[in-house]
Design a protein around this motif. Structure first.
Motif, PDB file in Angstrom:
ATOM      1  N   ARG A   2       0.994  -1.184   0.038  1.00  0.00           N
ATOM      2  CA  ARG A   2      -0.015  -0.109  -0.084  1.00  0.00           C
ATOM      3  C   ARG A   2       0.583   1.251   0.138  1.00  0.00           C
ATOM      4  O   ARG A   2       2.173   1.107   0.094  1.00  0.00           O
ATOM      5  N   ASN A   3       0.163   2.339  -0.162  1.00  0.00           N
ATOM      6  CA  ASN A   3       1.122   3.660  -0.131  1.00  0.00           C
ATOM      7  C   ASN A   3       1.028   4.165   1.264  1.00  0.00           C
ATOM      8  O   ASN A   3       0.035   4.036   1.951  1.00  0.00           O
ATOM      9  N   GLY A   4       1.919   4.697   1.640  1.00  0.00           N
ATOM     10  CA  GLY A   4       1.999   5.618   2.827  1.00  0.00           C
ATOM     11  C   GLY A   4       1.055   6.605   3.149  1.00  0.00           C
ATOM     12  O   GLY A   4       0.681   7.208   2.098  1.00  0.00           O
ATOM     13  N   ARG A   5       0.557   6.791   4.267  1.00  0.00           N
ATOM     14  CA  ARG A   5      -0.565   7.964   4.597  1.00  0.00           C
ATOM     15  C   ARG A   5       0.031   8.821   5.689  1.00  0.00           C
ATOM     16  O   ARG A   5       1.240   8.398   6.350  1.00  0.00           O
ATOM     17  N   LEU A   6      -0.538   9.798   5.897  1.00  0.00           N
ATOM     18  CA  LEU A   6      -0.229  10.831   6.590  1.00  0.00           C
ATOM     19  C   LEU A   6      -0.177  10.102   8.142  1.00  0.00           C
ATOM     20  O   LEU A   6       0.786  10.346   9.158  1.00  0.00           O
ATOM     21  N   GLU A  21      19.796   0.425   7.205  1.00  0.00           N
ATOM     22  CA  GLU A  21      21.282   0.340   7.150  1.00  0.00           C
ATOM     23  C   GLU A  21      21.868   1.531   6.830  1.00  0.00           C
ATOM     24  O   GLU A  21      21.583   1.947   5.694  1.00  0.00           O
ATOM     25  N   GLY A  22      22.899   1.657   7.484  1.00  0.00           N
ATOM     26  CA  GLY A  22      24.029   2.907   7.004  1.00  0.00           C
ATOM     27  C   GLY A  22      23.335   4.234   7.029  1.00  0.00           C
ATOM     28  O   GLY A  22      23.951   5.312   6.325  1.00  0.00           O
ATOM     29  N   THR A  23      22.336   4.513   7.570  1.00  0.00           N
ATOM     30  CA  THR A  23      21.645   5.681   7.452  1.00  0.00           C
ATOM     31  C   THR A  23      22.501   6.896   8.034  1.00  0.00           C
ATOM     32  O   THR A  23      22.942   6.559   9.170  1.00  0.00           O
ATOM     33  N   ASP A  24      22.519   7.997   7.581  1.00  0.00           N
ATOM     34  CA  ASP A  24      23.370   9.148   8.151  1.00  0.00           C
ATOM     35  C   ASP A  24      22.582  10.543   8.770  1.00  0.00           C
ATOM     36  O   ASP A  24      23.221  11.434   9.087  1.00  0.00           O
ATOM     37  N   ARG A  25      21.242  10.190   8.834  1.00  0.00           N
ATOM     38  CA  ARG A  25      20.382  11.214   9.165  1.00  0.00           C
ATOM     39  C   ARG A  25      18.993  10.821   9.550  1.00  0.00           C
ATOM     40  O   ARG A  25      18.603   9.752   9.387  1.00  0.00           O
ATOM     41  N   HIS A  26      18.608  11.673  10.392  1.00  0.00           N
ATOM     42  CA  HIS A  26      17.099  11.306  10.739  1.00  0.00           C
ATOM     43  C   HIS A  26      16.327  12.354  10.138  1.00  0.00           C
ATOM     44  O   HIS A  26      16.329  13.519  10.054  1.00  0.00           O
ATOM     45  N   LYS A  31       8.835  17.084   6.539  1.00  0.00           N
ATOM     46  CA  LYS A  31       9.253  16.503   5.136  1.00  0.00           C
ATOM     47  C   LYS A  31       8.477  15.548   4.503  1.00  0.00           C
ATOM     48  O   LYS A  31       8.404  15.339   3.489  1.00  0.00           O
ATOM     49  N   VAL A  32       8.593  14.383   5.492  1.00  0.00           N
ATOM     50  CA  VAL A  32       7.890  13.243   4.919  1.00  0.00           C
ATOM     51  C   VAL A  32       6.311  13.489   4.671  1.00  0.00           C
ATOM     52  O   VAL A  32       5.615  13.184   3.800  1.00  0.00           O
ATOM     53  N   VAL A  33       5.818  14.387   5.516  1.00  0.00           N
ATOM     54  CA  VAL A  33       4.291  14.976   5.431  1.00  0.00           C
ATOM     55  C   VAL A  33       4.204  15.546   4.009  1.00  0.00           C
ATOM     56  O   VAL A  33       3.440  15.295   3.373  1.00  0.00           O
ATOM     57  N   ALA A  42       4.730   8.074  -3.539  1.00  0.00           N
ATOM     58  CA  ALA A  42       6.181   7.802  -3.341  1.00  0.00           C
ATOM     59  C   ALA A  42       6.437   6.927  -2.277  1.00  0.00           C
ATOM     60  O   ALA A  42       7.703   6.685  -2.201  1.00  0.00           O
ATOM     61  N   VAL A  43       5.714   6.568  -1.495  1.00  0.00           N
ATOM     62  CA  VAL A  43       6.275   5.996  -0.224  1.00  0.00           C
ATOM     63  C   VAL A  43       5.547   4.261  -0.189  1.00  0.00           C
ATOM     64  O   VAL A  43       4.477   4.492   0.633  1.00  0.00           O
ATOM     65  N   PRO A  44       5.693   3.328  -0.928  1.00  0.00           N
ATOM     66  CA  PRO A  44       5.433   2.228  -0.893  1.00  0.00           C
ATOM     67  C   PRO A  44       5.397   1.517   0.347  1.00  0.00           C
ATOM     68  O   PRO A  44       6.829   1.534   0.811  1.00  0.00           O
ATOM     69  N   ILE A  45       4.527   0.818   1.057  1.00  0.00           N
ATOM     70  CA  ILE A  45       4.814   0.265   2.346  1.00  0.00           C
ATOM     71  C   ILE A  45       4.480  -1.355   2.026  1.00  0.00           C
ATOM     72  O   ILE A  45       3.229  -1.565   1.794  1.00  0.00           O
ATOM     73  N   ALA A  46       5.411  -2.189   2.121  1.00  0.00           N
ATOM     74  CA  ALA A  46       4.960  -3.780   2.177  1.00  0.00           C
ATOM     75  C   ALA A  46       4.625  -4.026   3.595  1.00  0.00           C
ATOM     76  O   ALA A  46       5.473  -3.897   4.653  1.00  0.00           O
TER      77      ALA A  46
END
Length: 132
Positions: A2-6, A21-26, A31-33, A42-46
């Motif tokens: 499905r697609n991500g929701r607010l 893994e290996g993320t360098d920021r939070h 911005k995600v909103v 833009a944000v598929p979620i399995a």
């Protein structure tokens, strides 16, 4: 899938900290909103059994970011399903190539991206400048 929701924002942010893994920021929740409001696909979620198994940001310029699969769900095809969904989305708007941001030292991810048909471009390097 499905697609991500607010309503998913807090859970997505927590999932990325746990599973990316290996993320360098939070990420900044605002911005995600903005991303989901501007581009709801833009944000598929399995999900498996009602729990997030993996996510990906499939950006407007056929760029793939924030690929993350729950540690307990790795090597089960979750990443492959997410990547294929993103590629189908990109094909619908005429993209001729997809690009993935993969840290050099995330060898586990290298195997997954390679299996999906991606390869590093040795003639390019990513140049960045922090803006904040």
């Amino acid at each position: 899938m499905r697609n991500g929701r607010l309503a998913d924002i807090d859970a997505l942010l927590a999932f990325w900290i746990e599973a990316a893994e290996g993320t360098d920021r939070h990420d900044d929740p605002a911005k995600v909103v903005a991303l989901i409001e501007r581009d709801p696909e833009a944000v598929p979620i399995a999900e498996i059994d009602g729990e997030t198994a993996g996510t990906l940001i499939a950006g407007r310029r056929a760029r793939l970011h924030r690929s993350a699969v729950a540690p307990a769900r790795r090597r089960q095809g979750v990443g492959t399903v997410l990547i294929r969904a993103a590629e189908e989305r990109f094909a619908k708007f005429g993209a001729f190539r997809a690009g993935a941001m993969v840290p050099h030292d995330n060898v586990l991810a290298h195997h997954a991206w390679s299996a999906a048909g991606y390869a590093p471009q040795p003639q390019w390097s990513r140049w960045v400048k922090a803006l904040s």
